[in-house]
Design a protein around this motif. Structure first.
Motif, PDB file in Angstrom:
ATOM      1  N   ALA A 141      59.519 -71.992  47.832  1.00 32.24           N
ATOM      2  CA  ALA A 141      59.308 -71.351  46.287  1.00 32.24           C
ATOM      3  C   ALA A 141      58.329 -70.239  46.439  1.00 32.24           C
ATOM      4  O   ALA A 141      57.537 -69.891  47.165  1.00 32.24           O
ATOM      5  CB  ALA A 141      58.810 -72.279  45.481  1.00 32.24           C
ATOM      6  N   MET A 142      58.745 -69.453  45.329  1.00 28.42           N
ATOM      7  CA  MET A 142      57.741 -68.433  45.098  1.00 28.42           C
ATOM      8  C   MET A 142      57.370 -68.307  43.500  1.00 28.42           C
ATOM      9  O   MET A 142      58.123 -69.244  42.781  1.00 28.42           O
ATOM     10  CB  MET A 142      58.484 -66.859  45.225  1.00 28.42           C
ATOM     11  CG  MET A 142      58.823 -66.869  46.632  1.00 28.42           C
ATOM     12  SD  MET A 142      59.216 -65.232  47.233  1.00 28.42           S
ATOM     13  CE  MET A 142      57.520 -64.303  46.819  1.00 28.42           C
ATOM     14  N   GLY A 143      56.220 -67.620  43.076  1.00 31.37           N
ATOM     15  CA  GLY A 143      55.650 -67.822  41.801  1.00 31.37           C
ATOM     16  C   GLY A 143      54.980 -66.698  41.613  1.00 31.37           C
ATOM     17  O   GLY A 143      54.553 -65.916  42.452  1.00 31.37           O
ATOM     18  N   MET A 153      57.941 -69.498  38.587  1.00 27.91           N
ATOM     19  CA  MET A 153      58.151 -70.121  39.698  1.00 27.91           C
ATOM     20  C   MET A 153      59.528 -70.315  39.829  1.00 27.91           C
ATOM     21  O   MET A 153      60.296 -70.691  38.631  1.00 27.91           O
ATOM     22  CB  MET A 153      57.355 -71.586  39.903  1.00 27.91           C
ATOM     23  CG  MET A 153      57.437 -72.212  41.185  1.00 27.91           C
ATOM     24  SD  MET A 153      56.289 -73.616  41.081  1.00 27.91           S
ATOM     25  CE  MET A 153      56.500 -73.949  42.784  1.00 27.91           C
ATOM     26  N   VAL A 154      60.124 -69.976  41.285  1.00 26.36           N
ATOM     27  CA  VAL A 154      61.518 -70.363  41.394  1.00 26.36           C
ATOM     28  C   VAL A 154      61.648 -70.553  42.873  1.00 26.36           C
ATOM     29  O   VAL A 154      60.850 -70.243  43.674  1.00 26.36           O
ATOM     30  CB  VAL A 154      62.146 -68.725  41.266  1.00 26.36           C
ATOM     31  CG1 VAL A 154      61.623 -67.824  42.121  1.00 26.36           C
ATOM     32  CG2 VAL A 154      63.811 -68.714  41.430  1.00 26.36           C
ATOM     33  N   MET A 159      62.334 -63.476  44.888  1.00 21.89           N
ATOM     34  CA  MET A 159      62.170 -63.521  43.405  1.00 21.89           C
ATOM     35  C   MET A 159      62.475 -62.186  42.757  1.00 21.89           C
ATOM     36  O   MET A 159      62.104 -61.133  43.364  1.00 21.89           O
ATOM     37  CB  MET A 159      60.811 -64.131  43.008  1.00 21.89           C
ATOM     38  CG  MET A 159      59.848 -63.221  43.349  1.00 21.89           C
ATOM     39  SD  MET A 159      58.071 -63.838  42.671  1.00 21.89           S
ATOM     40  CE  MET A 159      58.338 -63.377  41.012  1.00 21.89           C
ATOM     41  N   ASP A 160      63.063 -62.152  41.643  1.00 22.56           N
ATOM     42  CA  ASP A 160      63.589 -60.950  40.782  1.00 22.56           C
ATOM     43  C   ASP A 160      63.439 -61.375  39.534  1.00 22.56           C
ATOM     44  O   ASP A 160      64.342 -61.892  38.952  1.00 22.56           O
ATOM     45  CB  ASP A 160      64.714 -60.531  41.412  1.00 22.56           C
ATOM     46  CG  ASP A 160      64.824 -58.999  40.929  1.00 22.56           C
ATOM     47  OD1 ASP A 160      64.516 -58.545  39.649  1.00 22.56           O
ATOM     48  OD2 ASP A 160      65.561 -58.312  41.617  1.00 22.56           O
ATOM     49  N   THR A 161      62.471 -61.136  38.723  1.00 21.89           N
ATOM     50  CA  THR A 161      62.394 -61.375  37.250  1.00 21.89           C
ATOM     51  C   THR A 161      61.590 -60.469  36.396  1.00 21.89           C
ATOM     52  O   THR A 161      60.769 -59.745  36.977  1.00 21.89           O
ATOM     53  CB  THR A 161      61.663 -62.928  36.985  1.00 21.89           C
ATOM     54  OG1 THR A 161      61.859 -63.563  35.949  1.00 21.89           O
ATOM     55  CG2 THR A 161      60.163 -62.954  37.673  1.00 21.89           C
ATOM     56  N   THR A 162      61.673 -60.718  35.048  1.00 21.33           N
ATOM     57  CA  THR A 162      60.838 -59.815  34.199  1.00 21.33           C
ATOM     58  C   THR A 162      59.802 -60.753  33.549  1.00 21.33           C
ATOM     59  O   THR A 162      60.349 -61.806  32.844  1.00 21.33           O
ATOM     60  CB  THR A 162      61.581 -59.111  33.233  1.00 21.33           C
ATOM     61  OG1 THR A 162      62.406 -58.231  33.683  1.00 21.33           O
ATOM     62  CG2 THR A 162      60.899 -58.385  32.184  1.00 21.33           C
TER      63      THR A 162
END
Length: 427
Positions: A141-143, A153-154, A159-162
């Motif tokens: 996982a990454m966060g 956290m995903v 990961m690619d998020t806003t």
């Protein structure tokens, strides 16, 4: 000397008092970790006054200590095998610990592509990163931690998020956990600008409306033979905020469009921002177009277009994003110089008969080039990072405008959409 070392060892690693515990959540005993190791633990004691502090010993040396009954910190360890004690001290003079054996490997780490360390970002900050590990089972996982608090956290090794961040300087850490109990981190400090937000644009006055007919697509005021359209503001039923706007397009000429535009800043401003001294527009280098859009019939929705534009000093900058649903089902970006839409590889995955959240971020470079940075659709952020040149406009043009457009299909089948919570944030 041996007796002294034995006494030191016993003082470090024998639990005092008997009714006390240290629970270590991370890292796991016997695990292989990267050089940046996250330690998460809590302590308890039978001492009525409670736990006073917690700390970490590595190979008999104290490397971290902080007050309180719990700890959550990332420590840098040298490569190799290490004996670690996570210890708690209580107010009665007692101490207890939990012993760990860790193998620290130099391989692996977290690579952050966005944002850059010490960069200036908007309140909606784009985080993109990937991770590797020497653990044979891989990254789990990454966060992202924001000021020591886990904000996102995903699962997986990328990961690619806003993330929405508060204004000011923020200490963030992008972290990866592997399946061997290890963790790797990369600290990222960002300066978050609050920006200026123009809200509820869909509900404001002063919208201009035109039709556009193929093949030239010049704007055509009503009545415009072959294409019909309408705009109904302040709609409560079915809206998100209680104040949505319904847009409709129809007519008899296939592939005809309806365009709506609002002048926000400068000439013709609807926001009481004429910028007479011409100080606002020249200072703008970042813009975020953010809206909720309701799709009533995706099967006949040819294209939906979202634009924010700047015009000043003879330079035109049209930032256009188009959900090209029935011609490739991808998002397109507008090329000012070639006057054409350019396909990206980003899928246009709008939900039918449902609300969709669309947000895209763009940047005006120092030479007035236009950079399309990213688009977020229903919580998923896609990186664009494509730059195009501006174009020439009459020297008297000065302002910021926002557009929304609906395109008809091969039968010009009538359909409706709704906009809610439309805003432009700039800085």
């Amino acid at each position: 000397m041996k007796i002294f070392r034995l006494f030191l060892f016993l003082s470090l690693f024998i639990s005092w008092p008997a009714f006390a515990t240290v629970v270590v959540s991370s890292p796991a005993n016997g695990s292989t970790v990267g050089t940046n190791v996250q330690f998460v633990a809590s302590g308890s004691t039978s001492c009525s006054s409670g736990v006073s502090a917690m700390g970490v010993y590595v190979d008999d040396g104290l490397i971290y200590q902080a007050g309180g009954t719990s700890m959550n910190t990332t420590l840098t360890l040298p490569t190799g095998n290490h004996r670690v004690a996570v210890q708690a001290w209580d107010y009665c003079g007692g101490a207890t610990n939990t012993l760990l054996n860790l193998a620290v490997a130099s391989q692996g780490g977290v690579t952050v592509s966005s944002p850059a360390n010490n960069s200036t970002v908007s309140a909606q900050a784009h985080y993109a990163a990937s991770a590797t590990t020497s653990c044979g089972s891989g990254v789990s996982a990454m966060g992202v931690y924001v000021n020591d608090s886990l904000a996102y956290m995903v699962n997986g090794a990328s990961m690619d998020t806003t993330l929405t961040l508060p204004a000011g300087t923020q200490r963030t850490v992008v972290q990866a956990w592997d399946r061997c109990g290890g963790a790797s981190t990369t600290p990222i400090t960002v300066n978050v600008t609050a920006g200026t937000k123009i809200s509820n644009i869909h509900a404001t006055n002063g919208w201009n409306q035109w039709g556009e007919l193929p093949p030239v697509y010049d704007i055509c005021g009503a009545p415009c033979s072959g294409v019909d359209w309408s705009m109904t503001q302040h709609v409560g039923s079915g809206s998100l905020s209680g104040n949505a706007t319904i847009f409709w397009v129809g007519g008899s000429t296939p592939y005809s469009d309806a365009l709506w535009s609002n002048k926000l800043i400068g000439q013709g401003t609807t926001q009481n921002m004429p910028d007479t001294n011409q100080t606002i527009l020249p200072s703008i280098h970042h813009m975020v177009y953010d809206t909720d859009v309701y799709v009533s019939n995706l099967a006949v929705t040819q294209d939906l277009e979202f634009d924010v534009n700047l015009f000043m000093y003879g330079v035109g900058m049209e930032f256009g994003m188009e959900c090209n649903h029935l011609n490739g089902n991808v998002w397109d970006i507008w090329n000012n110089v070639n006057v054409q839409w350019v396909h990206t590889s980003i899928p246009c995955t709008l939900n039918d008969k449902s609300w969709n959240h669309v947000s895209f971020q763009v940047q005006r470079e120092s030479n007035n080039d236009l950079t399309y940075q990213s688009i977020t659709v229903n919580g998923t952020t896609y990186t664009i990072n494509q730059t195009v040149a501006p174009f020439s406009v009459p020297s008297g043009w000065y302002g910021m405008t926002v557009n929304y457009q609906m395109d008809g299909n091969y039968q010009q089948t009538p359909y409706t959409t709704m906009l809610d919570n439309l805003s432009i944030t700039y800085w």
